[in-house]
Motif scaffolding. Structure first.
Motif, PDB file in Angstrom:
ATOM      1  N   GLY A   4      38.524  40.594  35.494  1.00 43.97           N
ATOM      2  CA  GLY A   4      38.861  41.051  35.272  1.00 43.97           C
ATOM      3  C   GLY A   4      38.824  42.678  34.888  1.00 43.97           C
ATOM      4  O   GLY A   4      37.709  42.879  34.086  1.00 43.97           O
ATOM      5  N   VAL A   5      39.796  43.103  35.075  1.00 44.73           N
ATOM      6  CA  VAL A   5      39.722  44.829  34.015  1.00 44.73           C
ATOM      7  C   VAL A   5      40.725  44.601  33.071  1.00 44.73           C
ATOM      8  O   VAL A   5      41.628  44.002  32.353  1.00 44.73           O
ATOM      9  N   ALA A   6      41.114  45.545  32.265  1.00 44.03           N
ATOM     10  CA  ALA A   6      41.436  46.240  31.065  1.00 44.03           C
ATOM     11  C   ALA A   6      43.092  45.869  31.933  1.00 44.03           C
ATOM     12  O   ALA A   6      43.638  46.406  32.321  1.00 44.03           O
ATOM     13  N   SER A   7      43.656  45.162  30.828  1.00 47.28           N
ATOM     14  CA  SER A   7      45.138  45.131  30.789  1.00 47.28           C
ATOM     15  C   SER A   7      45.464  44.037  31.474  1.00 47.28           C
ATOM     16  O   SER A   7      46.771  43.587  31.949  1.00 47.28           O
ATOM     17  N   ALA A   8      43.973  42.928  32.648  1.00 46.97           N
ATOM     18  CA  ALA A   8      44.443  42.238  32.978  1.00 46.97           C
ATOM     19  C   ALA A   8      45.657  41.178  32.324  1.00 46.97           C
ATOM     20  O   ALA A   8      45.502  41.166  31.603  1.00 46.97           O
TER      21      ALA A   8
END
Length: 704
Positions: free
Chosen positions: A303-307
Motif C-alpha cells: 500500500g502507498v501512503a494514505s491508503a
C-alpha cells in the motif's frame, strides 16, 4: 490482505476483472482473500461449480481462460444476478457499460435499456480525473475523507499485550484464558518461529520474484473498488513513483503467493502453523498443484501512503497474522461483542457504509500503530479498518482454529445474512469443517483429552455439521446437492454418523448429558433489554414423547459399542391402594410428582383413593473397555397410578410433563390425564398428533 467483498450499489461494482466481481465499499470481507488459482487443474470443458458459473453458461459449462486473460463479470441492475460478460455480453468492452440488464429482465420489462458511460473528455491540460461511478452513487471520491472524520472521533489507545515471540505458543493458549481473545503485538520477530524476506526486500523484488506479468487486484482507495487491468510489473512502476506523480491512492491487499518462489521466503509464525486447520487437518495428498484447497496462508500486501481499507471482518471470522516488513500501519479495532457484530451487520452492505462512521454505532474504537519489524495476531471476529501512513510492504495470512469456533460460525452467518457472494467467503469452508470434525471424532474415540475451551468449540462445530446433515436430509434438491458436494468422501464415508457421533462424544467428554442442548451452560437470550422477540433464544420444555422420539433419530446411523453381558438381577411387582390427591391443573402440578421421594405415605381421609401398581427391575451390564471394563447398573421403578373418580376437568386435557420413558413413542408417554397432546421436533418439523392416553390414570418412571 484481500477482502471478502460484495456490491452495495450498482455503480460501485458493475464489473470485475480477473474472474472476480468488483468490490463495493467494505463488507464482511477478509484482510486476506484467496486468489483465483484456488481451483484445481481443469480438463477440457470442465463442469464447474455454482461459484464459477453464471445463468448464461451453456449446460453449466464455461470457457476457462488462461491466467493472462481477464474474466469479466457484470451484474444485472434489476435482478442483481452476476453474469460472465463472455456469456451474456454483446462483445463490447464491459468497461463502457453504465446500466445493464439481463435478457430475462428486459423481456419482463421492455422499458429497461442498456446504456453506456459518457465518453471521457480529452484535453492536453492536466486535470483531476472524475470517477463517474462514485459521482453517480453519491460517494465522495476522496481517499482521505475517513481520516478527516477520525480526527473528531473518540479513539481509545490500545492496552493489548506486547509479548515476546518465544512466549507465543500453544502453551500460552492452554494456560491463559484470555489468549487469542484480543489482538497481541510482538515487537520483534525473534522467537516467533517465523521466516520473512530481508528487510531491504522491495515491491520491485516482489514483481521480479512472482513475475511481472502476474495479474494483481488493485483497489482504488477513494471508491474502495477494483481497478482493472493491473499486473505486478505495472503495479511496481506505480508504487515507485513519487507521491505527487501518482494519479490516485491505490492499495494491493489480495496477492496470495502460495506456489510461487516468493512463498519459499515466507513461513507463518509457529503458533499459526500449530493452530491452522488447513495445516493440521487438510490431507497433504490433497494440497499443492492440481488440487483445490483453501489457499489463505500467504499474502503480500502493498500500500502507498494514505491508503485506507474500510471496516471489515475477515472471512468466516478467521484469525490473522500480520508482519510489517517495511513502512507502517495503523489499525482501528472494534470488539466482536454481540451488539457490535449486530451493528456491523446492519451497517455492512447498506448506504450507511458510504455515509456513516461505523465507530458511532459501537461501544468503542481502539487504535494500534505498527512499525517495521512488528507482528500482530488478530483473533477471531475482530472488526477492523486499516490506514497506511507511509508506503508499506506487509506479509500475512488467515487461519481458522479450534479455540473460538462459535464466533467463526457467527461471522459466517453474518456473511450469509448480508449476501456476501460465495466467491468472497472462506474457500471450501464446509469441506474443511468435515475434515476437522472427522479427525476430532477419531481423537475422541482414542480417549484423547481436550481443554474445556476446545470442547466448547467442538460443540459448535458439531452443531454446524449436524445442520449440514439436516440440509442433506430435508433441504431443497439444490441445497441437498450443494451440501453433499462439500463432504470429502475420501475421509467421511457417512456424514450423518460422523456429525451426530461427534456431537454425542463431545458432550460426554465435557461431562454433560448427550441431550443437553445448552452444553452445561445457562440458556442465552439475545433480545434487547431482556426482551426476546417471538420466543427467540428461549428453549421450549420438551415433553416425554418428544424426548423418546428424539432418542430414535438423534444418533441416526451411529451404533454404540454393544455390551458383552447383560443380566437381570431382580424383577418384582407390588400393588396397593393409597389415599392421594389428584394431579392438579395448571403448570406446576408435575413438580410435586417429580420431586416425590417414593415413600409410601397415605394422604388424609378426605383424599381420593388411588390404585398403584409398582414394578421394579434391576439390570447389570458389563463390557470390555480400553485399559479395563465398564459396568452399568440400572435400578428402574415403574409406577402406574389410577384414580377411579378422576374429575372430568382433569381428564379432558393433558398437562405437560418431563419424564424419561422406557419405551419410545406414544406408548411410553405419561398419561396422567386424558386428551390429545402435540409432538414437535427441535428441527421445527410439522407437528404430529399423539393419540389420547388412558383417561383413568397415568404412570411415572423413576430411574436410579
Amino acid at each position: 490482505m484481500a477482502r471478502s467483498r460484495r456490491r452495495t450499489t450498482r455503480s460501485a461494482a458493475q464489473k470485475t476483472p480477473e474472474k472476480t466481481p468488483e468490490p463495493s465499499p467494505a463488507s464482511t470481507r477478509s484482510s486476506l482473500t484467496p486468489v483465483e488459482d484456488d481451483q484445481p487443474m481443469l480438463e477440457a470443458a470442465p463442469l464447474l461449480t455454482e461459484e464459477d458459473t453464471c445463468p448464461a453458461c451453456k449446460d453449466g459449462r464455461h470457457t476457462v481462460l488462461n491466467a493472462s486473460e481477464k474474466e469479466s463479470w457484470i451484474r444485472c441492475d434489476a435482478c442483481k444476478t452476476w453474469y460472465h460478460w463472455l456469456c451474456a455480453g454483446n462483445g463490447t468492452d464491459v468497461e463502457t457499460i453504465d446500466k445493464w440488464f439481463c435478457k430475462s429482465c428486459v423481456q419482463e420489462n421492455p422499458s429497461r435499456t442498456i446504456t453506456l458511460k459518457p465518453p471521457a473528455r480529452k484535453s492536453s491540460r492536466k486535470r483531476t480525473q472524475l470517477d463517474y461511478a462514485n459521482l453517480h452513487s453519491g460517494v465522495e471520491s476522496d481517499a482521505s475523507r475517513w481520516l478527516r472524520v477520525i480526527q473528531a472521533k473518540p479513539i481509545q489507545h490500545d492496552q493489548f499485550k506486547r509479548m515476546l515471540g518465544s512466549d507465543v505458543g500453544v502453551e500460552w493458549l492452554e494456560t491463559d484464558e484470555t489468549a487469542m481473545r484480543e489482538p497481541i503485538v510482538i515487537e520483534s520477530p525473534k522467537g516467533l518461529g517465523m521466516k520473512m524476506p530481508d528487510p531491504d526486500f522491495t515491491v520491485s523484488d516482489v514483481a521480479d520474484t512472482v513475475g511481472h506479468d502476474t495479474p494483481v487486484e488493485v483497489i482504488d482507495v477513494a471508491s474502495q473498488s477494483n481497478s482493472p487491468g493491473w499486473t505486478l510489473g505495472k503495479w511496481a512502476e506505480y508504487y515507485n513513483l513519487e507521491p505527487p506523480a501518482r494519479d490516485k491512492i491505490r492499495n494491493v491487499i489480495s496477492l496470495e503467493i502460495s506456489g510461487t518462489k516468493l512463498a519459499d521466503q515466507v513461513l507463518p509464525p509457529r503458533l499459526v502453523r500449530e493452530l491452522d486447520w488447513v495445516e493440521k487437518f487438510w490431507p497433504n495428498t490433497r494440497r499443492g498443484k492440481g488440487h483445490a484447497y483453501p489457499k489463505v496462508q500467504l499474502y503480500c500486501l502493498m500500500g502507498v501512503a494514505s491508503a485506507w481499507t474500510d471496516w471489515h471482518v475477515d472471512f468466516a471470522g478467521s484469525s490473522v497474522y500480520y508482519h510489517i516488513l517495511r513502512g507502517s500501519k495503523v489499525f482501528y479495532f472494534i470488539r466482536p461483542t454481540s451488539a457490535n457484530l449486530a451493528a456491523y451487520e446492519k451497517w455492512s452492505g447498506t448506504e450507511l457504509q458510504n455515509n456513516v462512521w461505523l465507530g458511532d454505532m459501537v461501544d468503542e474504537v481502539i487504535k494500534v500503530t505498527l512499525e517495521a519489524g512488528n507482528t500482530m495476531i488478530i483473533p477471531t471476529g475482530w472488526i477492523h479498518a486499516v490506514h497506511t501512513p507511509i508506503d508499506s510492504l506487509v506479509f500475512g495470512g488467515n487461519f481458522l482454529h479450534s479455540y473460538n469456533v462459535a464466533t467463526q460460525l457467527k461471522v459466517l452467518e453474518i456473511e450469509k445474512a448480508t449476501h456476501v457472494p460465495k466467491k468472497f467467503r472462506f474457500p471450501l469452508f464446509s469441506r474443511l469443517c468435515w475434515y476437522v470434525g472427522d479427525k476430532y471424532l477419531r481423537d475422541l474415540k482414542a480417549k484423547e483429552e481436550f481443554s474445556p475451551r476446545v470442547l466448547e468449540s467442538l460443540e459448535a462445530l458439531a452443531g454446524f455439521l449436524v445442520s449440514e446433515v439436516r440440509t442433506m436430509e430435508r433441504g431443497s434438491d439444490h441445497a441437498k446437492r450443494e451440501a453433499k458436494e462439500q463432504v470429502p468422501n475420501d475421509r467421511v464415508k457417512d456424514a450423518a454418523a460422523v456429525a451426530r457421533e461427534l456431537r454425542w462424544r463431545v458432550r460426554i467428554s465435557a461431562g454433560t448429558s448427550s441431550d443437553d442442548e445448552d452444553f452445561g451452560r445457562p440458556a442465552k437470550k439475545n433480545g434487547v433489554n431482556g426482551h426476546v422477540p417471538n420466543g427467540q433464544g428461549t428453549k421450549r420444555k420438551r415433553t416425554l414423547q418428544e424426548s423418546a422420539d428424539e432418542q430414535l433419530v438423534q444418533f441416526k446411523n451411529f451404533q454404540p459399542k454393544a455390551w458383552d453381558e447383560a443380566d437381570e438381577l431382580l424383577r418384582e411387582s407390588e400393588q396397593r391402594v393409597v389415599k392421594a390427591r389428584h394431579p392438579e391443573t395448571g403448570d406446576s402440578w408435575h413438580r410435586r410428582w417429580m420431586e416425590w421421594d417414593g415413600k409410601w405415605v397415605d394422604g388424609g381421609e378426605d383424599e381420593p383413593q388411588a390404585s398403584v401398581e409398582s414394578k421394579r427391575e434391576v439390570i447389570v451390564k458389563v463390557r470390555r473397555a480400553d485399559g479395563g471394563l465398564e459396568r452399568q447398573r440400572i435400578d428402574r421403578v415403574i409406577e402406574k397410578w389410577v384414580w377411579d373418580d378422576m374429575p372430568e376437568e382433569l381428564g379432558s386435557s393433558r398437562p405437560d410433563i418431563e419424564m424419561k420413558s422406557d419405551e419410545p413413542g406414544p406408548a411410553g408417554a405419561p398419561a396422567l390425564a386424558g386428551g390429545k397432546g402435540e409432538l414437535q421436533s427441535e428441527e421445527g418439523e410439522e407437528a404430529a398428533e399423539v393419540g389420547p392416553p388412558n383417561h383413568s390414570g397415568g404412570e411415572m418412571v423413576i430411574e436410579n
